[in-house]
Design a protein around this motif. Sequence first.
Motif, PDB file in Angstrom:
ATOM      1  N   PRO A 203      24.708 -22.348  27.003  1.00 62.34           N
ATOM      2  CA  PRO A 203      25.074 -22.592  27.996  1.00 62.34           C
ATOM      3  C   PRO A 203      26.874 -22.155  28.082  1.00 62.34           C
ATOM      4  CG  PRO A 203      24.811 -24.455  26.746  1.00 62.34           C
ATOM      5  CD  PRO A 203      24.061 -23.985  25.933  1.00 62.34           C
ATOM      6  N   GLU A 204      27.250 -21.716  26.497  1.00 65.60           N
ATOM      7  CA  GLU A 204      28.682 -22.056  26.233  1.00 65.60           C
ATOM      8  C   GLU A 204      28.843 -20.933  27.591  1.00 65.60           C
ATOM      9  OE1 GLU A 204      27.190 -22.880  24.125  1.00 65.60           O
ATOM     10  OE2 GLU A 204      27.514 -24.704  24.094  1.00 65.60           O
ATOM     11  N   GLN A 205      28.777 -19.911  27.028  1.00 68.10           N
ATOM     12  CA  GLN A 205      29.155 -18.284  27.442  1.00 68.10           C
ATOM     13  C   GLN A 205      28.255 -17.354  28.138  1.00 68.10           C
ATOM     14  OE1 GLN A 205      32.185 -17.269  27.453  1.00 68.10           O
ATOM     15  NE2 GLN A 205      33.063 -18.049  25.424  1.00 68.10           N
ATOM     16  N   ALA A 206      28.454 -16.632  28.952  1.00 71.47           N
ATOM     17  CA  ALA A 206      27.499 -15.783  29.728  1.00 71.47           C
ATOM     18  C   ALA A 206      27.293 -14.185  28.513  1.00 71.47           C
ATOM     19  CB  ALA A 206      27.898 -14.689  30.983  1.00 71.47           C
ATOM     20  N   CYS A 207      26.427 -13.249  29.409  1.00 71.72           N
ATOM     21  CA  CYS A 207      26.273 -12.492  28.246  1.00 71.72           C
ATOM     22  C   CYS A 207      27.952 -11.592  28.005  1.00 71.72           C
ATOM     23  CB  CYS A 207      24.981 -11.481  29.115  1.00 71.72           C
ATOM     24  SG  CYS A 207      25.524  -9.572  28.494  1.00 71.72           S
ATOM     25  N   ARG A 208      27.615 -11.010  26.831  1.00 68.55           N
ATOM     26  CA  ARG A 208      29.454 -10.378  26.124  1.00 68.55           C
ATOM     27  C   ARG A 208      29.114  -9.407  27.013  1.00 68.55           C
ATOM     28  NH1 ARG A 208      28.652 -11.001  19.668  1.00 68.55           N
ATOM     29  NH2 ARG A 208      29.492 -13.240  19.196  1.00 68.55           N
ATOM     30  N   GLY A 209      28.479  -8.602  27.602  1.00 70.75           N
ATOM     31  CA  GLY A 209      28.664  -7.208  28.620  1.00 70.75           C
ATOM     32  C   GLY A 209      29.145  -7.962  29.809  1.00 70.75           C
ATOM     33  N   CYS A 210      28.343  -8.560  30.276  1.00 67.88           N
ATOM     34  CA  CYS A 210      28.236  -8.696  31.540  1.00 67.88           C
ATOM     35  C   CYS A 210      29.694  -9.866  31.610  1.00 67.88           C
ATOM     36  CB  CYS A 210      28.185 -10.149  31.715  1.00 67.88           C
ATOM     37  SG  CYS A 210      25.504  -9.428  32.609  1.00 67.88           S
ATOM     38  N   SER A 211      30.669 -10.672  30.524  1.00 70.40           N
ATOM     39  CA  SER A 211      31.599 -11.059  30.097  1.00 70.40           C
ATOM     40  C   SER A 211      33.104 -10.334  30.262  1.00 70.40           C
ATOM     41  CB  SER A 211      31.649 -12.357  28.985  1.00 70.40           C
ATOM     42  OG  SER A 211      30.875 -12.982  29.419  1.00 70.40           O
ATOM     43  N   MET A 212      32.637  -9.119  29.596  1.00 71.28           N
ATOM     44  CA  MET A 212      34.106  -7.924  29.832  1.00 71.28           C
ATOM     45  C   MET A 212      33.931  -7.128  31.308  1.00 71.28           C
ATOM     46  SD  MET A 212      33.413  -5.448  26.371  1.00 71.28           S
ATOM     47  CE  MET A 212      34.643  -5.178  26.419  1.00 71.28           C
ATOM     48  N   VAL A 213      32.290  -7.356  31.603  1.00 68.71           N
ATOM     49  CA  VAL A 213      33.236  -6.903  33.098  1.00 68.71           C
ATOM     50  C   VAL A 213      33.607  -7.645  34.324  1.00 68.71           C
ATOM     51  CG1 VAL A 213      31.581  -6.303  35.020  1.00 68.71           C
ATOM     52  CG2 VAL A 213      30.779  -5.594  33.411  1.00 68.71           C
ATOM     53  N   ALA A 214      33.690  -9.185  34.189  1.00 71.52           N
ATOM     54  CA  ALA A 214      34.111 -10.260  35.127  1.00 71.52           C
ATOM     55  C   ALA A 214      35.358 -10.504  34.464  1.00 71.52           C
ATOM     56  CB  ALA A 214      33.360 -11.677  34.593  1.00 71.52           C
TER      57      ALA A 214
END
Length: 264
Positions: free
Chosen positions: A100-111
Motif C-alpha cells: 500500500p506504500e506506492q501506486a503502480c510504477r507506470g501510473c506513478s510516472m504518469v502522475a
Amino acid sequence: MTTSVQNGRDDGQPAMHTPLVVSAQAWATAHQELLVKEKAQTRARDALAAERRRMPWMAVERTYAFEGPAGKTSLLDLFAGRRQLIVYRAFFEPGVFGWPEQACRGCSMVADQVAHLAHLNARDTTLVFISRASQADIARLKARMGWEMPWFTITDSFDADFDVGEWHGTNVFYRDGNRVYRTYFVNNRGDEQMGSTWNYLDVTPLGRQETWEDSPEGYPQTPTYKWWNWHDSYVPDAAPDKTWVAVSDAGEAAFRNRDAGAKP
C-alpha cells in the motif's frame, strides 16, 4: 571532414556505435533535413487531432458513483462545472505491485508528469485520476508524492465499462447540461504522451480552442497565445492582459516573417 567518436566502456558493456562528428555546416544541414520530417510529423499530429474532434460521441446512459474527499460524488460532479473531463485510471489498490506504500510504477510516472491543472481549467477542462484504493490511502499517497490532481475512488463498474478494468487508460467526456458523452479513449503507449497541457487538450473534443485549429463550425476558439497566463493569474471571463497581447503579437509577427523567408 568527419571523424568517429571512440566510446570505450569500462563497465564490461560493448562500446557504443555513435554517429559521426562533423563540421558545424554539415551538422546544420543534417539538422535542417531532420527538421523537415519533424514539421511534417507536427502537421500530421494536428490533422489527427482535427479528425479526433470530429469523432462521434457515445451517450453515457448509466449513473456512476465515486468516493471523493467530500464523500459520494457522481460522474457529472467530476466535471466540477466544466464542459470537458479527462479521467485517468491509475492502478493503486490491493494486488498492485507497491501496495500500500506506492501506486503502480507506470501510473506513478504518469502522475509525476502532470502539468499545472490551472491551464487545463482555463480551457474549460477538468482532469481527475481514479483508482479502487480508499480515499484515506489516496490522500496518504498524494501527500507523500506531492501530487495535487483530484483523485477519486471507483465504487462500481465504471472501470470495466470504460475499458480500464484490467489496465490503465485515459477516457475523455463532454458535458452538455446534465448529459454526459464519451468522446475519446487511449491506453497502452498512447498514455505515454499524457502530462502536458497541450497533449491533454489535443485529445479533448474542443481541442486547444485556438483559432489556427481545424475544428467544426461554432467550436469555441480564441487567438493563439492570448489566453496563456501564469498558473496563479487566471481570472474567469477576464480580458487578456494588454501587455501580454502586445508581446505575443510581436512574437507571432516574428515567426511569420521568419517562415516567409525560409526555404521550403
